[in-house]
Scaffold this motif. Structure first.
Motif, PDB file in Angstrom:
ATOM      1  N   ASP A 250       0.945  -1.007  -0.087  1.00 41.99           N
ATOM      2  CA  ASP A 250      -0.019  -0.043  -0.062  1.00 41.99           C
ATOM      3  C   ASP A 250       0.937   1.258  -0.065  1.00 41.99           C
ATOM      4  O   ASP A 250       1.203   1.618   1.237  1.00 41.99           O
ATOM      5  CB  ASP A 250      -0.855  -0.047   1.215  1.00 41.99           C
ATOM      6  CG  ASP A 250      -1.867   1.184   1.211  1.00 41.99           C
ATOM      7  OD1 ASP A 250      -2.002   1.669   0.288  1.00 41.99           O
ATOM      8  OD2 ASP A 250      -2.413   1.656   2.238  1.00 41.99           O
ATOM      9  N   SER A 252       2.759   5.054  -0.740  1.00 42.61           N
ATOM     10  CA  SER A 252       2.380   6.667  -0.656  1.00 42.61           C
ATOM     11  C   SER A 252       3.606   7.198  -0.184  1.00 42.61           C
ATOM     12  O   SER A 252       4.818   6.309  -0.014  1.00 42.61           O
ATOM     13  CB  SER A 252       1.289   6.568   0.486  1.00 42.61           C
ATOM     14  OG  SER A 252       1.782   6.172   1.828  1.00 42.61           O
ATOM     15  N   GLY A 256       2.953  12.841   2.102  1.00 46.66           N
ATOM     16  CA  GLY A 256       1.612  12.936   1.850  1.00 46.66           C
ATOM     17  C   GLY A 256       1.581  13.503   0.508  1.00 46.66           C
ATOM     18  O   GLY A 256       0.445  13.902   0.151  1.00 46.66           O
ATOM     19  N   ARG A 276      -2.999   9.626  -4.024  1.00 45.09           N
ATOM     20  CA  ARG A 276      -1.978   9.956  -2.979  1.00 45.09           C
ATOM     21  C   ARG A 276      -1.377   8.413  -2.405  1.00 45.09           C
ATOM     22  O   ARG A 276      -0.473   8.275  -1.510  1.00 45.09           O
ATOM     23  CB  ARG A 276      -2.743  10.616  -1.809  1.00 45.09           C
ATOM     24  CG  ARG A 276      -2.648  12.123  -2.006  1.00 45.09           C
ATOM     25  CD  ARG A 276      -3.367  12.880  -0.920  1.00 45.09           C
ATOM     26  NE  ARG A 276      -3.244  14.227  -1.267  1.00 45.09           N
ATOM     27  CZ  ARG A 276      -2.590  15.359  -1.367  1.00 45.09           C
ATOM     28  NH1 ARG A 276      -1.219  15.037  -1.121  1.00 45.09           N
ATOM     29  NH2 ARG A 276      -2.759  16.580  -1.827  1.00 45.09           N
ATOM     30  N   SER A 277      -2.199   7.382  -2.600  1.00 45.64           N
ATOM     31  CA  SER A 277      -1.664   6.093  -2.382  1.00 45.64           C
ATOM     32  C   SER A 277      -2.100   4.931  -3.664  1.00 45.64           C
ATOM     33  O   SER A 277      -3.110   5.381  -4.308  1.00 45.64           O
ATOM     34  CB  SER A 277      -2.284   5.548  -1.078  1.00 45.64           C
ATOM     35  OG  SER A 277      -3.658   5.491  -1.274  1.00 45.64           O
TER      36      SER A 277
END
Length: 495
Positions: A250, A252, A256, A276-277
């Motif tokens: 996952d 990212s 951020g 953003r991910s």
């Protein structure tokens, strides 16, 4: 199908627990473990090689940590392989030589070619011999990979290092002005998790390994722990390949920051997508554009693996042996980026909105529906006799059995679901579109042409079968490689 008994389960869990407790080397990102320059695999461009590429599968020694050599496999080296670049419309001759002591194969994961060229378990390369396929490149630009697909040995050989990146390029992609300076602003990133004991690579074993797949306490990128990539302080293209046996990432950025997703397994999207991910399952690939113009050092990080979390919860009941699943239960740094001024003042400064148009198959032209269920045991994890049953539609893989027969040129809908955990289903020789997920619309990350997709709830795939597979079948299987090796695989012909 091989059965793994309770004793194997206890031994495997114990080995993992021992490794976790005795490991003395610093984890990536700690003060005791310095950053290392990100290795960039050698680029072999088929046109520059006269349309002939030579690969040698060989054993070697690799020091992931100084002074701690590990036994490993690699292509043309001790661990992993060179990046291969091929061009749409070309014919590429490959000479793949096996210098190992066991059979191997070279599977072109994502390449749309006939079944006899696919490099699956039906094209074994015995020790001391050379396989010479002639590969027709007839698909759009995309990031692919190649790896061993030897019958019953895939997980072990890939874990040991038999994998590499394969890039297809074409004029349409080149006309977009995307970052394309290999190793500078166009970075190959093959991500793996591996288990180490006293700085040496170890091979987890046992029933829990077969059930959840081999997982590790350390993340490697291009074979290096704790890597630092020096990148231009501008827009950079990252080619992300999940080369792990089982871990779902996952991904990212630590600050951020957003990025633009531009490509899937099948090639470039029609439009870039601001994210953003990004989730990346074993065998999946993604291309993203990241802006480093602010010059700040930043890390690509991964959250916990939901599949490992499921196994970790089972550990609370005493089945895990404690620490063996812990590697997937925490967030980890994948690699760090250090932007700095580099040349090419005319480089693109923002992600393009429009990428490449694509013609999808028409669902109304589907001539057949098929249903596949990726099974784990019979109502639980244990099959008859105390062993684990990993099957598709209740049948373990059989090299001599054709499970599905498809007509060349047909469009079909395959509904695929999985039991117990999320499974990355990979189908050889095709691209597909996700029509529905759990009876509803596809997820945002389902879009584009795919060859590998995560399933647990039923997912409907729209597939057109354009590649023949009459003399040798194509595979479909879970890309948790231990699941594949232990029976969660089927095969189909196309004629």
């Amino acid at each position: 199908m091989p059965k793994l008994d309770r004793r194997s389960l206890l031994i495997g869990s114990g080995l993992l627990l021992s490794a976790a407790c005795s490991r003395q080397f610093a984890t990536p990102g700690s003060a005791a473990e310095p950053d290392r320059p990100l290795p960039i695999p050698t680029l072999l461009d088929a046109r520059q090689q006269g349309q002939v590429i030579a690969l040698s599968a060989q054993a070697g020694k690799t020091s992931f940590y100084p002074g701690r050599p590990s036994d490993t496999f690699g292509y043309n080296g001790s661990y992993l392989g060179p990046t291969l670049r091929v061009h749409r419309g070309d014919e590429v001759k490959v000479a793949a030589t096996n210098r190992l002591s066991a059979d191997t194969t070279v599977h072109w994961h994502g390449l749309l070619i006939p079944g006899e060229l696919d490099g699956g378990p039906h094209q074994p390369i015995p020790p001391g011999t050379t396989w010479r396929p002639n590969l027709p490149i007839r698909q759009p630009a995309a990031t692919l990979l190649y790896h061993s697909h030897a019958h019953g040995l895939t997980a072990e050989q890939v874990y040991s290092g038999l994998a590499g990146m394969l890039i297809v390029t074409d004029q349409e992609e080149q006309g977009l002005g995307l970052p394309s300076d290999y190793g500078v602003d166009d970075l190959p990133l093959l991500i793996q998790d591996r288990q180490f004991q006293d700085g040496r690579l170890m091979m987890p074993a046992g029933m829990m390994t077969a059930m959840q797949g081999r997982r590790g306490d350390t993340i490697l990128v291009n074979g290096a722990p704790n890597p630092l990539a020096a990148v231009p302080n501008r827009l950079v293209r990252l080619r992300l390949v999940n080369g792990s046996n089982a871990r779902i990432y996952d991904l990212s950025f630590s600050d951020g920051r957003g990025f633009h997703w531009i490509g899937t397994e099948g090639g470039l999207l029609e439009r870039s997508v601001a994210l953003r991910s990004l989730t990346l399952a074993p065998g999946q690939r993604a291309e993203i554009l990241v802006d480093f113009a602010d010059g700040r050092t930043v890390s690509l990080v991964t959250g916990p693996d939901a599949n490992a979390s499921m196994m970790g919860m089972m550990g609370n009941t005493g089945m895990m042996g404690g620490r063996s699943g812990a590697a997937g239960l925490t967030s980890m740094t994948v690699l760090r980026f250090a932007p700095r001024p580099m040349g090419n003042s005319g480089a693109r400064t923002s992600a393009p909105d429009l990428l490449v148009p694509r013609v999808r198959p028409d669902p109304a032209k589907a001539v057949r529906r098929r249903r596949l269920v990726l099974n784990m045991g019979m109502g639980g994890m244990m099959g008859a006799g105390g062993g684990m049953a990993l099957t598709i539609n209740g049948k373990p893989f059989d090299m001599g059995r054709v499970d599905e027969r498809v007509r060349l040129g047909d469009v079909e809908i395959w509904e695929v679901s999985g039991q117990m955990m999320k499974h990355p289903i990979h189908i050889h020789g095709v691209h597909f579109d996700v029509l529905r997920r759990d009876g509803g619309r596809p997820d945002l990350l389902d879009q584009g042409a795919r060859d590998t997709i995560l399933v647990k709830e039923p997912v409907e795939l729209l597939i057109r079968f354009d590649q023949p597979a009459s003399t040798a079948p194509f595979m479909y299987h879970c890309h948790v490689l231990e699941h594949e090796d232990n029976g969660m695989m089927g095969q189909f012909t196309v004629s």
